[in-house]
Scaffold this active site. Structure first.
Site, mmCIF file in Angstrom:
data_model
loop_
_atom_site.group_PDB
_atom_site.id
_atom_site.type_symbol
_atom_site.label_atom_id
_atom_site.label_comp_id
_atom_site.label_asym_id
_atom_site.label_seq_id
_atom_site.Cartn_x
_atom_site.Cartn_y
_atom_site.Cartn_z
ATOM 1 N N HIS A 21 1.499 -10.182 -6.405
ATOM 2 C CA HIS A 21 0.061 -9.872 -6.305
ATOM 3 C C HIS A 21 -0.625 -10.073 -7.664
ATOM 4 O O HIS A 21 -1.721 -10.629 -7.738
ATOM 5 C CB HIS A 21 -0.138 -8.409 -5.889
ATOM 6 N N LYS A 45 -1.089 1.559 10.431
ATOM 7 C CA LYS A 45 0.143 1.217 9.711
ATOM 8 C C LYS A 45 0.714 2.469 9.082
ATOM 9 O O LYS A 45 0.003 3.418 8.811
ATOM 10 C CB LYS A 45 -0.175 0.204 8.606
ATOM 11 N N ARG A 95 2.664 -17.767 0.281
ATOM 12 C CA ARG A 95 3.975 -17.943 -0.348
ATOM 13 C C ARG A 95 4.729 -19.095 0.280
ATOM 14 O O ARG A 95 5.320 -19.920 -0.370
ATOM 15 C CB ARG A 95 4.807 -16.657 -0.204
ATOM 16 N N SER A 133 6.076 -6.867 -0.683
ATOM 17 C CA SER A 133 6.162 -5.401 -0.821
ATOM 18 C C SER A 133 7.267 -4.875 0.091
ATOM 19 O O SER A 133 7.991 -3.953 -0.263
ATOM 20 C CB SER A 133 4.834 -4.753 -0.442
HETATM 21 P P1 ADP Z 1 -1.164 -7.636 3.844
HETATM 22 O O1 ADP Z 1 -0.678 -6.469 4.660
HETATM 23 O O2 ADP Z 1 -2.646 -7.857 3.933
HETATM 24 O O3 ADP Z 1 -0.383 -8.904 3.994
HETATM 25 P P2 ADP Z 1 0.068 -7.467 1.240
HETATM 26 O O4 ADP Z 1 -0.138 -6.409 0.189
HETATM 27 O O5 ADP Z 1 1.438 -7.638 1.764
HETATM 28 O O6 ADP Z 1 -0.972 -7.106 2.355
HETATM 29 O O7 ADP Z 1 -0.432 -8.863 0.701
HETATM 30 C C1 ADP Z 1 -1.742 -9.057 0.262
HETATM 31 C C2 ADP Z 1 -1.974 -10.524 -0.024
HETATM 32 O O8 ADP Z 1 -1.137 -10.931 -1.093
HETATM 33 C C3 ADP Z 1 -1.636 -11.453 1.142
HETATM 34 O O9 ADP Z 1 -2.513 -12.547 1.088
HETATM 35 C C4 ADP Z 1 -0.230 -11.910 0.833
HETATM 36 O O10 ADP Z 1 0.044 -13.168 1.402
HETATM 37 C C5 ADP Z 1 -0.306 -11.988 -0.676
HETATM 38 N N1 ADP Z 1 0.993 -11.798 -1.306
HETATM 39 C C6 ADP Z 1 1.902 -10.834 -1.091
HETATM 40 N N2 ADP Z 1 3.000 -11.008 -1.868
HETATM 41 C C7 ADP Z 1 2.763 -12.151 -2.577
HETATM 42 C C8 ADP Z 1 3.513 -12.908 -3.530
HETATM 43 N N3 ADP Z 1 4.744 -12.576 -3.878
HETATM 44 N N4 ADP Z 1 2.951 -14.007 -4.038
HETATM 45 C C9 ADP Z 1 1.725 -14.386 -3.636
HETATM 46 N N5 ADP Z 1 0.968 -13.751 -2.738
HETATM 47 C C10 ADP Z 1 1.473 -12.649 -2.217
#
Ligand code: ADP
Length: 166
Positions: A21, A45, A95, A133
């Site tokens: 992130h 969630k 990703r 995450s």
């Molecule tokens: P959500 O539940 O909206 O997917 P996340 O916190 O998992 O929330 O992810 C938020 C955003 O960050 C999403 O667009 C996700 O694709 C992106 N994201 C999550 N992990 C990574 C990573 N390792 N590299 C790049 N983008 C990421």
């Protein structure tokens, strides 16, 4: 280019924020005037961390980025949160191909709801392309505490949550 400021909103669960992130936020700073990390408070969630904990971890993680990065909570429609905060761009991280289908659906729906707000997909450094995450939680919940996935303050919170020691 007009002199209009470009404000990007970067929504997510951030449960918890990872180096993936933060890599995306850093890239946003090269492209946009302001970046708003928007933490989704989704009552359906079951997040590991409360919205307050997620906000605190995000706030802590972005301090080095300076005043052009902010963090907020949002609930309900993303485009409404974007409007409230004058954001004209939505950021999502991609990703792998597996992210794409859902992200495309969401981007097209958001365009229907708010044609003036553009979705921009950013790709993280390759070393974060496996990082999520969910995986971070899995690794820590199994008693492993690697340093390369999340900021130290986040690792400490995970260790506390899972009653681990380092
Ligand atoms: P959500 O539940 O909206 O997917 P996340 O916190 O998992 O929330 O992810 C938020 C955003 O960050 C999403 O667009 C996700 O694709 C992106 N994201 C999550 N992990 C990574 C990573 N390792 N590299 C790049 N983008 C990421």
């Amino acid at each position: 280019m007009t002199g209009k400021k470009v404000i990007a909103i970067y929504p997510g669960s951030f449960d918890p924020v990872t180096f993936g992130h933060l890599d995306i936020i850093k890239r946003c700073l090269e492209l946009f005037d302001t970046v708003i990390a928007a933490i989704l408070v989704n009552k359906d969630k079951q997040p590991l961390f409360s919205p307050e904990e997620r906000l605190e971890m995000m706030r802590d993680a972005i301090t080095d980025f300076g005043p052009r990065v902010e963090t907020i909570y949002f609930d309900g429609l993303l485009v409404e949160a974007a409007r409230q905060h004058n954001a004209n761009v939505i950021i999502r991280g991609i990703r792998a191909v597996s992210d794409y289908e859902y992200e495309l659906q969401m981007a097209l729906m958001n365009r229907k709801l708010a044609p003036d707000i553009e979705t921009v997909f950013l790709v993280p450094d390759q070393k974060y392309s496996y990082l999520s995450s969910r995986l971070v939680k899995e690794v820590f919940s199994c008693g492993c505490t690697p340093e390369c996935l999340v900021p130290d303050a986040v690792a400490r919170r995970l260790i506390q949550k899972y009653n681990l020691s380092r």
